[in-house]
Design an enzyme around this catalytic site. Sequence first.
Site, short mmCIF file in Angstrom:
data_model
loop_
_atom_site.label_atom_id
_atom_site.label_comp_id
_atom_site.label_asym_id
_atom_site.label_seq_id
_atom_site.Cartn_x
_atom_site.Cartn_y
_atom_site.Cartn_z
N GLU A 30 0.98 -1.44 -0.01
CA GLU A 30 -0.05 0.05 -0.01
C GLU A 30 0.74 1.34 -0.02
O GLU A 30 0.34 2.46 -0.10
CB GLU A 30 -0.91 0.20 1.14
CG GLU A 30 -1.96 -0.92 1.20
CD GLU A 30 -1.59 -2.43 1.74
OE1 GLU A 30 -0.53 -2.69 1.86
OE2 GLU A 30 -2.68 -2.94 2.06
N LYS B 62 -1.43 -11.49 23.49
CA LYS B 62 -1.87 -10.60 24.84
C LYS B 62 -1.93 -11.41 25.95
O LYS B 62 -2.87 -12.50 26.04
CB LYS B 62 -3.27 -10.19 24.14
CG LYS B 62 -3.45 -9.23 23.10
CD LYS B 62 -4.50 -8.81 22.77
CE LYS B 62 -4.40 -8.16 21.40
NZ LYS B 62 -4.29 -9.22 20.12
N TRP C 157 1.23 -6.89 26.24
CA TRP C 157 1.42 -7.39 25.10
C TRP C 157 2.86 -7.83 24.83
O TRP C 157 3.77 -7.46 25.43
CB TRP C 157 1.32 -6.34 23.98
CG TRP C 157 0.00 -5.92 23.66
CD1 TRP C 157 -1.11 -6.32 24.36
CD2 TRP C 157 -0.53 -5.01 22.64
NE1 TRP C 157 -2.16 -5.71 23.77
CE2 TRP C 157 -1.91 -5.07 22.67
CE3 TRP C 157 0.37 -4.21 21.53
CZ2 TRP C 157 -2.50 -4.02 21.85
CZ3 TRP C 157 -0.66 -3.39 20.75
CH2 TRP C 157 -1.99 -3.66 20.81
#
Length: 543
Positions: free
Chosen positions: A330, A437, A442
């Site tokens: 992208e 998680k 995290w």
Amino acid sequence: MQGNMMNQPLLISQIIQHAEQYHSQAEIVSRTVEGGIHRYTYRDAAARSRKLAKALSALGIQVGDSIGTLAWNTYRHYECYFGISGLGAVMNTINPRLFAEQMTYIVNHSRDRYIMVDANLLPLLEANAAGFETLEGYIVMTDRAHMPETRLDNVLCYEELIEGQDDDYEWPQFDENTAAALCYTSGTTGNPKGVLYSHRSTMIHAMAAAAPDALNISSRTSLLPVVPMFHVNAWGVPYAASMHGSKMVFPGPALDGASLWELIDAEQTNLLLGVPTVWLALLQYMDSIGKTLESVNTVVVGGSAAPESMIRTFHQKHGAFLLHAWGMTEMSPLGTLTTPTPHMDSLSDEDRYKLQTKQGKATFGVEMKILGEDGAELPHDGEAFGRLMVRGPWIVDSYFRTEGSALEDGWFDTGDVATIDPAGYMQIVDRSKDVIKSGGEWISSIDLENAAVGHPDVAEACVIGAAHPKWDERPLLLAVPVEGREVTLESVNSFLADKVAKWWLPDALIQVEALPHTATGKLHKVPLRETYYNYLNEQESAS
Ligand code: ADP
């Protein structure tokens, strides 16, 4: 009040015209699909690109039509970059490693009229041809003598098409926002999504990519793009190199360590570009023959994170600087780079290696910010991590033939989670879907993988979050051992003990023979999660 300067469109054909005029003798060398090495100059490439554009026009190809390419990195694929886009048609590069359904989806979604294909990839099209809805024919990128037997209809020979034309052709002029090339993301879930680059975005990206503090591409560069021309246009390098008349060395279909070394040595390449797995293979090969990469100054690594062990090996054994880059389809793809700077020169080797594991500073033209869970912007302190958002003139606005914008308040969400430090160095923590998680905190699967591959018995490592009764998720390490070795959890965890926080250490290790990869060479975690997500729970209930 408007400025008074010429409003000349930026068109890809200008690159090959410039190369022909000012770098006419600079060389393009290819390992061919037929076997053997082919060499010619930018002057030859320019003439043949014009012939190709003329031949495609004679087939009825017009501005806006899409032509697929299914091909390795060679001079003929390079000619397509100019022959197709230069006439105003759209070059849709197709990754031969895609699953059959994805390939069919892409050919139909882009409405390809023809596909230019390397002879050894033709069987992939034969297998899928029944599903192609818009295709009128195939152009096999070889000469008459090497044309393969095929049961497909309307199969043309590339060299015959070109020989049938002279090179008296004026590149057409059109709006610089005209579509030039189309790449699809590999779509690990759902259908691939098309990113449609314009002439303008491609030109600006190439100018930025070549700059000294970006890839530093010049007439002194002899570069080996191992990154495929079907993967985000080989990171835009064929355009950037042609602007500056670099010597370009295309590896064709042979991407193993021995074949790459042969080209590097014979052509004295000084800039290499590719994903980490390719360099792992090359480094192992160099070890096995006891030689070093004398001519190489810089190895650009992108697509997946470069492990510190690789950064160190390139520097200590081969005297080469690993230029870590980050980006995505992208983004055309360039976003950030760890350019060597005077500050880096002042660091100790160890501190510099650490800095090089970060993905780098934004190149001019790209803006970045990170957002917390509440959508508020996070500080650039190297600690806070959140969704990485980008914007810039070569970043996608909307996906091809898809309703609506791809943006959120004018910014594109990269799907990566990152930190940005006070000097501006961005570091990827994880893909947002891969982050583990554990007990509300995290854990970065990428950090764990990169640390684990430093273990002498680990050839490749993959970490996924597995369901855990107490902590929600805990890290599970899948490791491919170095040939003839065994890896154990105890040994890896004691190796990791001084490299990551204690609560990050994997709960289990599964030794595997190989790991699955996506069509772009990244670890493919979706099937691994499907197989192993409940592994820890099952162990627990079995014990
Ligand atoms: P696809 O595999 O879908 O074609 P891309 O090739 O566009 O996707 O991959 C883009 C993604 O690859 C980024 O969003 C990021 O997660 C990952 N990536 C690219 N470069 C790096 C890097 N240097 N370090 C870590 N991750 C990277």
